[in-house]
Motif scaffolding. Structure first.
Motif, PDB file in Angstrom:
ATOM      1  N   ALA A 128       0.823  -1.216   0.000  1.00  0.00           N
ATOM      2  CA  ALA A 128       0.000   0.000   0.000  1.00  0.00           C
ATOM      3  C   ALA A 128       0.853   1.261   0.000  1.00  0.00           C
ATOM      4  O   ALA A 128       0.498   2.260  -0.638  1.00  0.00           O
ATOM      5  N   GLN A 129       1.976   1.238   0.705  1.00  0.00           N
ATOM      6  CA  GLN A 129       2.801   2.444   0.813  1.00  0.00           C
ATOM      7  C   GLN A 129       3.988   2.443  -0.149  1.00  0.00           C
ATOM      8  O   GLN A 129       4.670   3.460  -0.286  1.00  0.00           O
ATOM      9  N   GLY A 130       4.275   1.283  -0.776  1.00  0.00           N
ATOM     10  CA  GLY A 130       5.317   1.209  -1.801  1.00  0.00           C
ATOM     11  C   GLY A 130       6.699   0.852  -1.316  1.00  0.00           C
ATOM     12  O   GLY A 130       7.636   0.808  -2.117  1.00  0.00           O
ATOM     13  N   HIS A 131       6.861   0.575  -0.031  1.00  0.00           N
ATOM     14  CA  HIS A 131       8.182   0.209   0.466  1.00  0.00           C
ATOM     15  C   HIS A 131       8.047  -0.483   1.817  1.00  0.00           C
ATOM     16  O   HIS A 131       7.003  -0.417   2.465  1.00  0.00           O
ATOM     17  N   GLY A 132       9.138  -1.127   2.238  1.00  0.00           N
ATOM     18  CA  GLY A 132       9.175  -1.738   3.560  1.00  0.00           C
ATOM     19  C   GLY A 132      10.109  -2.937   3.597  1.00  0.00           C
ATOM     20  O   GLY A 132      10.406  -3.539   2.558  1.00  0.00           O
ATOM     21  N   THR A 133      10.597  -3.248   4.778  1.00  0.00           N
ATOM     22  CA  THR A 133      11.506  -4.376   4.968  1.00  0.00           C
ATOM     23  C   THR A 133      10.943  -5.294   6.047  1.00  0.00           C
ATOM     24  O   THR A 133      10.709  -4.855   7.178  1.00  0.00           O
ATOM     25  N   LEU A 134      10.731  -6.548   5.687  1.00  0.00           N
ATOM     26  CA  LEU A 134      10.267  -7.572   6.619  1.00  0.00           C
ATOM     27  C   LEU A 134      11.449  -8.455   6.985  1.00  0.00           C
ATOM     28  O   LEU A 134      12.111  -9.003   6.096  1.00  0.00           O
ATOM     29  N   ILE A 135      11.719  -8.590   8.282  1.00  0.00           N
ATOM     30  CA  ILE A 135      12.823  -9.420   8.757  1.00  0.00           C
ATOM     31  C   ILE A 135      12.253 -10.510   9.661  1.00  0.00           C
ATOM     32  O   ILE A 135      11.692 -10.216  10.722  1.00  0.00           O
ATOM     33  N   GLY A 136      12.382 -11.745   9.227  1.00  0.00           N
ATOM     34  CA  GLY A 136      11.942 -12.869  10.031  1.00  0.00           C
ATOM     35  C   GLY A 136      13.119 -13.478  10.766  1.00  0.00           C
ATOM     36  O   GLY A 136      14.157 -13.767  10.156  1.00  0.00           O
ATOM     37  N   VAL A 137      12.981 -13.654  12.075  1.00  0.00           N
ATOM     38  CA  VAL A 137      14.037 -14.316  12.842  1.00  0.00           C
ATOM     39  C   VAL A 137      13.831 -15.815  12.690  1.00  0.00           C
ATOM     40  O   VAL A 137      12.884 -16.391  13.225  1.00  0.00           O
ATOM     41  N   SER A 138      14.710 -16.416  11.933  1.00  0.00           N
ATOM     42  CA  SER A 138      14.665 -17.844  11.653  1.00  0.00           C
ATOM     43  C   SER A 138      15.564 -18.570  12.652  1.00  0.00           C
ATOM     44  O   SER A 138      15.617 -18.207  13.824  1.00  0.00           O
ATOM     45  N   SER A 139      16.288 -19.580  12.214  1.00  0.00           N
ATOM     46  CA  SER A 139      17.118 -20.366  13.127  1.00  0.00           C
ATOM     47  C   SER A 139      18.050 -21.263  12.321  1.00  0.00           C
ATOM     48  O   SER A 139      17.747 -21.637  11.173  1.00  0.00           O
TER      49      SER A 139
END
Length: 312
Positions: free
Chosen positions: A125-136
């Motif tokens: 919706a806003q055109g940008h962003g960073t998703l960080i998933g803490v994996s393992s």
């Protein structure tokens, strides 16, 4: 440094709390989310920059809708979303109550999917962003006695890898994962447990602050994945290239390194709801000196190999 709006799910303790403090030190505006409000308030006090606190259960999509709505209402956008929310259960697969296994998958895998869906909808919706998933590290190898956690993390890794393909059409949207090895957090002592002994992180053990620093670096300069742990690559190599040796060693090493000698009766821990957390735990090892920790693993491995060899 420009100020960002950062949402953190799983901000009440461990890596999530350490990441919140690190982002706050950078000057970012924070939205803190987890199940327990009291724990979130403690994190907010540690951050010291008046974060927005929104109690949230990531297994409930309506909670996440409310979370993102409050974040946007307060700050107008979401620049970074860090998801570290997770629960743990110890015990052989056959000994885990089915409802505990299912709830863990619901939190650690389906909850992560709920977060990703909500975050990406806002980013689109806003055109940008960073998703960080803490994996393992356990998204890359398998170990006994924590089958639900391993299953969820392998699934999460596949999901986030797929999302990286599906967001290639949006160059300003980034999907990242960070895979820690052993980290000193309360997840081990808060876990459901049907193994008979309290869990602990095997050596070498990193601090939550070290993982948090890597999370902040990913937010600054996104990349698909990052691994944090002195022996992560070595363990992955053994799992991939020497499966017979890995399979022979992993169970005795898990018994020595991943389970303490402190007995515990069967408990569902914090799987179904937030409970008071215990920092630290029985028989913890630190990261330094790494050589000493690796030597301890090597000695345990040597003893295990010796038992596997035929006696003359």
């Amino acid at each position: 440094m420009s100020s960002r709006v950062v949402v953190l799910t799983g901000a009440s303790s461990g890596i999530g709390r350490a990441a919140a403090v690190a982002f706050a030190a950078r000057g970012d505006r924070l939205v803190l989310a987890a199940r327990a409000k009291d724990d979130l308030d403690e994190t907010a006090a540690a951050c010291g920059n008046d974060p927005l606190v929104v109690p949230t259960d990531i297994t409930r999509r309506e909670d996440l809708d409310r979370l993102v709505a409050q974040a946007v209402a307060a700050y107008g956008r979401v620049d970074v979303w860090v998801d570290s929310a997770a629960v743990m259960a110890y015990g052989k697969f056959e000994d885990l109550p089915p409802e505990v296994f299912d709830r863990m998958i619901g939190t650690d895998l389906l909850g992560s999917a709920n977060v990703a869906r909500t975050a990406l909808r806002q980013f689109r919706a806003q055109g940008h962003g960073t998703l960080i998933g803490v994996s393992s590290l356990l998204a890359h190898v398998t170990v006994p006695y924590i089958s639900a956690y391993v299953t969820a993390k392998w699934g999460q890794r596949g999901l986030f890898r797929t999302l990286q393909h599906e967001t290639r059409d949006a160059p300003d949207i980034h999907v990242c994962t960070v895979a820690p090895g052993s980290v000193d957090t309360p997840i081990y002592t808060s876990a459901a447990n049907y193994a008979g002994f309290v869990g602990r992180p095997p050596p070498p053990v990193d601090s939550a602050e070290r993982i948090a620093a890597r999370v902040v670096r990913l937010a600054d300069k996104p990349r698909p994945s990052a691994s944090v742990g002195a022996t992560n690559r070595l363990i992955e190599l053994g799992f991939t290239l020497f499966p017979p040796v890995y399979d022979a060693l992993v169970t005795p090493l898990m018994r020595r390194g991943g389970l303490s000698r402190q007995e515990i009766a069967g408990t569902d821990g914090n799987v179904f709801g937030a409970r008071p957390r215990t920092e630290g735990g029985p028989g913890r090892w630190g990261r330094l000196p790494v050589g000493l920790a690796v030597a301890a693993v090597a000695l345990a491995a040597g003893a295990s190999v010796k038992r596997l060899l035929p006696h003359k």
